[in-house]
Write an enzyme that holds these catalytic residues in place. Structure first.
Site, PDB file in Angstrom:
ATOM      1  N   GLU A 145      -4.280   7.279   6.299  1.00 39.49           N
ATOM      2  CA  GLU A 145      -5.067   7.911   5.246  1.00 39.49           C
ATOM      3  C   GLU A 145      -6.165   8.774   5.859  1.00 39.49           C
ATOM      4  O   GLU A 145      -6.627   8.513   6.970  1.00 39.49           O
ATOM      5  CB  GLU A 145      -5.742   6.856   4.353  1.00 39.49           C
ATOM      6  CG  GLU A 145      -4.807   6.060   3.483  1.00 39.49           C
ATOM      7  CD  GLU A 145      -5.540   5.029   2.658  1.00 39.49           C
ATOM      8  OE1 GLU A 145      -4.887   4.442   1.774  1.00 39.49           O
ATOM      9  OE2 GLU A 145      -6.741   4.799   2.901  1.00 39.49           O
TER      10      GLU A 145
ATOM     11  N   ARG B 254      -4.104 -10.080  -5.714  1.00 38.55           N
ATOM     12  CA  ARG B 254      -4.548 -11.453  -5.447  1.00 38.55           C
ATOM     13  C   ARG B 254      -6.004 -11.576  -5.851  1.00 38.55           C
ATOM     14  O   ARG B 254      -6.643 -10.600  -6.245  1.00 38.55           O
ATOM     15  CB  ARG B 254      -4.420 -11.756  -3.956  1.00 38.55           C
ATOM     16  CG  ARG B 254      -5.143 -10.713  -3.093  1.00 38.55           C
ATOM     17  CD  ARG B 254      -5.201 -11.099  -1.634  1.00 38.55           C
ATOM     18  NE  ARG B 254      -5.594  -9.983  -0.771  1.00 38.55           N
ATOM     19  CZ  ARG B 254      -6.840  -9.575  -0.563  1.00 38.55           C
ATOM     20  NH1 ARG B 254      -7.837 -10.172  -1.196  1.00 38.55           N
ATOM     21  NH2 ARG B 254      -7.102  -8.565   0.253  1.00 38.55           N
TER      22      ARG B 254
ATOM     23  N   LYS C 223       0.814  -1.220   0.000  1.00 40.24           N
ATOM     24  CA  LYS C 223       0.000   0.000   0.000  1.00 40.24           C
ATOM     25  C   LYS C 223       0.845   1.266   0.000  1.00 40.24           C
ATOM     26  O   LYS C 223       0.505   2.264  -0.644  1.00 40.24           O
ATOM     27  CB  LYS C 223      -0.952  -0.025   1.189  1.00 40.24           C
ATOM     28  CG  LYS C 223      -2.009  -1.123   1.106  1.00 40.24           C
ATOM     29  CD  LYS C 223      -2.895  -1.117   2.335  1.00 40.24           C
ATOM     30  CE  LYS C 223      -3.999  -2.159   2.219  1.00 40.24           C
ATOM     31  NZ  LYS C 223      -3.494  -3.535   2.098  1.00 40.24           N
TER      32      LYS C 223
ATOM     33  N   HIS D 178     -14.310  -3.058   8.512  1.00 32.88           N
ATOM     34  CA  HIS D 178     -13.626  -2.776   7.256  1.00 32.88           C
ATOM     35  C   HIS D 178     -13.555  -4.008   6.367  1.00 32.88           C
ATOM     36  O   HIS D 178     -12.713  -4.123   5.490  1.00 32.88           O
ATOM     37  CB  HIS D 178     -12.228  -2.211   7.505  1.00 32.88           C
ATOM     38  CG  HIS D 178     -12.222  -1.250   8.634  1.00 32.88           C
ATOM     39  ND1 HIS D 178     -12.866  -0.037   8.579  1.00 32.88           N
ATOM     40  CD2 HIS D 178     -11.707  -1.355   9.882  1.00 32.88           C
ATOM     41  CE1 HIS D 178     -12.731   0.592   9.747  1.00 32.88           C
ATOM     42  NE2 HIS D 178     -12.045  -0.188  10.550  1.00 32.88           N
TER      43      HIS D 178
END
Length: 787
Positions: free
Chosen positions: A227, A309, A140, A262
């Site tokens: 973030e 993936r 990320k 999440h």
């Protein structure tokens, strides 16, 4: 619906380019991969730990190999590594089994670039993207640096921090610049692990520590990024596929806005050019998912991450495009050219698909994970068109604290969204999982919520409407239906006892009972009096005293009845003593028991009953029970131990209305009185209800247990709300703590939970680091200090 499975390219010798694949995963994704491999004629090697020895993926594979224990050795400290994360050992195993390739599934090592390198270095095929793609866009933090440099304005990035400096002061400073609320994410993984929302700076340090620890244990990498968290957003992900020949295709969108912890629990579709651009920049190979967030307030959208993936939600894309994505992974890994497949070059999105994750968790207890035995697992599909279930469990499976709580994915496809919603609701109501608590009622509430039905929802749907989504189950049921559940459960237990008396105490002769409806009414009136406690999924408990008789033709005898209270009605000694004024302690408890187990009152039998019916007096009412039939009565056994129980189907007529229930008992010890609990699945309720049969002994025993545990006392005890492992003790035994101070950190099903003090006082510990604790166990106490 059948999916297009791309045929594997041939090897130079004329055989398949891939002969045998080691599946480096477990559970439902391992089952999913193995089934497609079998369809293509590819052999598979499954891996399993001690907790998976009898799992479905082990039985389905061509061969299976034991890889070690998943239970942490408490003497080994905190250095325990799951056998599913030991990449070097898995590569050796693939070579030893003469496998050509390794498929990592998702989670574990699926996004580990070092593992991908080792697979290729060993002369094997890694069924996934190149290691360099994982490093640059799968990580990320690295992906944001890569796209900032090469993508320009075509891929807008969400504001945040993804630097290499993981020092606490640096992260705190970054949080101030981003502005709260912020989202902490694990750089090396997904699935909600290592992810935390932080709304104020004071909470940041503790959440960073927990997120890093969780990320390390799940992905082998503690790095984090920050973030800007968008409260009112839409989460959009786009499926891409690339090959070794430079082609990258987009397979349309999935919308993942309805999330908890999440994790996307309900899905849809959308967004494309930017995703394809990212794949082309990296010359991407295999399956990938590009995720974006759309800000509903500003209209802006931002790139979030690339999952290098297969995604948990991939069935959505499969059902709307008609393409088997696992088969496409194998095709690309074997060197296939995507441009040669008209199904890919002309791919279209047809209809609407929704996916729900069925998890072993209690939504009414802050979504705490739940463990236990799957006592009955029945596919509710009945071969329905456009309905699918991906699962890694079956009747007899043990759900443990050491793995993720997801049991299955239920997916539907229809021509439009309203039809898909109705179809998924029907599928959820008819799917039977008995023996442990699941989120079935919560999922049904999500599907029926007005915001979801209208499509006017964001990622904040669950937190904004949590009260409505957790509406008590009892609100949806009238008292008469709860009575029906009690009568059905009692009748099933009577059938079990009748069979045991007929076929022997070991139940062995039950194997000869045909799997068809059988009416066994004889001897059902033995033990005519029963006390039942009906426990609904939200914890609401109703108590009944049930008495029945089968009258002779023309008999108008009176049926005795009396309402019944459960032990849960008594929270303190004062509650008990109110029942017997002037008495205290044990004498009050004795009076309570006598009050509810002594004597009876008369009532006229149910009018209009037919010959052969029997009347049931239950909680101030009489019901008329007619035809009773049982099918599939079996003595089942756990996959991992000697536990046995009965399960079956019951069709019963109550007051002229027929209904079919699925039921299972608690552990069976070979006597007719052994089964004290029965789980009953009701399609109307959309889940299972637990019903306890109480006699004089067990009623008194329940009160004694509550007294012994301090539940009727005034102590400030902290109980484990779920099965867990103690990771860290934060407060020493005998130390002073204040409200909000940390007491300990526990971990359950890959999620870390911090237990904090709710009062000032002195800590008394009952556990140590590394301990495995059952639900309801006392972890510590706070002895409050006097001013």
């Amino acid at each position: 619906m059948s999916l297009f499975a791309a045929p594997l390219p041939s090897s130079p010798s004329g055989g398949l380019a891939l002969r045998r694949v080691l599946v480096a995963n477990r559970g439902e994704i391992a089952v999913r991969i193995i089934k497609t491999c079998a369809l293509l004629g590819v052999e598979t090697v499954a891996i399993y730990s001690d907790l998976d020895a009898d799992a479905p993926h082990v039985a389905l594979a061509t061969q299976a190999v034991y890889i070690g224990s998943s239970i942490p050795d408490t003497t080994a400290g905190s250095d325990f590594t799951s056998p599913y994360l030991k990449g070097d050992e898995l590569v050796k195993l693939a070579k030893a089994t003469d496998s050509d390739a390794i498929h990592p599934g998702y989670g574990y090592l699926s996004e580990n670039a070092e593992f991908a390198d080792k697979v290729v270095a060993a002369g094997l095929v890694f069924i996934g993207p190149q290691a360099e793609s994982i490093r640059t866009i799968g990580d990320k933090a690295a992906s944001k640096a890569f796209l900032a440099k090469f993508a320009g304005d075509s891929v807008p990035l969400v504001p945040g921090y993804s630097g290499a400096d993981q020092d606490l002061a640096t992260l705190v400073s970054a949080g101030k610049q981003i502005q709260y609320p912020i989202l902490i994410k694990a750089s090396a993984g997904g699935g909600g692990k290592g992810m935390r929302i932080v709304r104020e700076e004071a909470a940041l340090a503790g959440e960073l520590e927990r997120a890093a620890s969780e990320s390390k244990r799940n992905f082998g990498d503690p790095r984090l990024l920050l973030e800007k968290y968008i409260d009112n957003g839409k989460h959009i992900e786009i499926q891409i596929f690339g090959d070794k020949h430079g082609h990258v295709y987009s397979f349309f969108e999935r919308e993942c806005s309805v999330q908890r912890r999440h994790q996307k629990i309900i899905e849809r579709e959308r967004m494309s050019a930017s995703a394809r651009k990212i794949g082309e920049l990296r010359k991407y190979e295999g399956a990938g998912t590009v995720e974006f967030i759309f800000d509903c307030e500003t209209g802006a959208w931002f790139f979030l991450e690339v999952n290098t993936r297969l995604q948990v939600e991939h069935p959505i894309t499969e059902l709307t495009t008609g393409i088997d994505l696992v088969a496409l992974q194998l095709f690309v890994a074997a060197g296939g050219d995507l441009s040669s497949l008209k199904e890919v070059t002309g791919v279209q999105q047809i209809g609407h698909s929704i996916e729900a994750r069925l998890c072993a968790e209690d939504a009414f207890a802050d979504f705490a994970p739940r463990i236990g035995t799957v006592r009955l697992w029945v596919d509710g599909l009945n071969n329905a068109a456009g309905a699918r279930r991906d699962s890694g469990v079956e009747t007899g499976s043990e759900v443990t604290v050491f793995f993720d709580p997801m049991l299955a994915k239920l997916i539907v496809h229809a021509a439009d969204r309203p039809t898909a919603i109705r179809k998924l609701e029907s599928l959820l109501r008819s799917h039977v999982c008995i023996g442990l608590t699941t989120n079935q009622p919560f999922l049904l509430n999500c599907l029926s919520h007005p915001s979801f039905l209208s499509g006017q929802y964001t990622t904040a749907l669950i937190p904004n409407h949590i009260d409505a989504l957790l509406a008590p189950t009892s609100n949806a049921l009238d008292a008469n239906y709860t009575t029906r559940l009690a009568v059905a459960a009692s009748t099933f237990l009577r059938q079990v006892r009748s069979h045991v008396r007929s076929h022997g105490s070991d139940g062995g002769a039950l194997a000869s009972i045909p799997d068809s409806w059988a009416n066994n009414r004889e001897d059902l009136t033995r033990r005519p009096l029963e006390h039942l406690a009906v426990v609904l999924p939200d914890g609401t408990t109703s108590g009944f005293r049930l008495e029945l008789e089968i009258p002779k033709p023309g008999d108008s005898s009176r049926t005795p009845f009396q309402s019944y209270e459960t032990t849960e009605a008594y929270r303190t000694w004062a509650d008990i003593e109110q029942v017997a004024p002037g008495k205290t302690g044990q004498s009050a408890k004795d009076a309570l028991i006598k009050n509810y187990y002594g004597g009876s009152r008369g009532r006229d039998g149910k009018e209009g009953r037919k010959e052969g019916d029997w009347s049931v007096g239950i909680d101030d009412a009489d019901v008329r029970v007619g035809d009773v039939k049982v099918a599939g009565l079996r003595l089942a056994q756990s996959c991992s131990g000697p536990k046995t129980w009965f399960h079956g189907y019951l069709r019963i007529s109550i007051d002229g209305i027929d209904e079919t229930f699925f039921l299972a008992t608690d552990d069976f010890a070979g006597t007719t009185a052994a089964s004290q609990t029965v789980w009953i699945h009701s399609r109307k309720l959309g889940g299972a209800v637990q019903i306890h049969r109480r006699d004089l002994l067990t009623f008194a025993g329940e009160l004694d247990k509550r007294v012994a545990s301090g539940d009727l006392g005034e102590g400030a005890k902290y109980l484990s709300s779920m099965p867990c492992r103690i990771l860290e003790i934060l407060a020493e035994d005998g130390s002073n703590v204040k409200v909000g101070d940390g007491l300990l950190i526990m971990e359950s099903m890959k999620t870390e939970i911090r237990l904090s003090a709710k009062a000032d006082g002195v800590v008394k510990l009952h556990v140590a680091e590394g301990d495995i604790c059952s639900e309801g166990m006392v972890l510590c106490e706070i002895v409050e200090t006097e001013d």
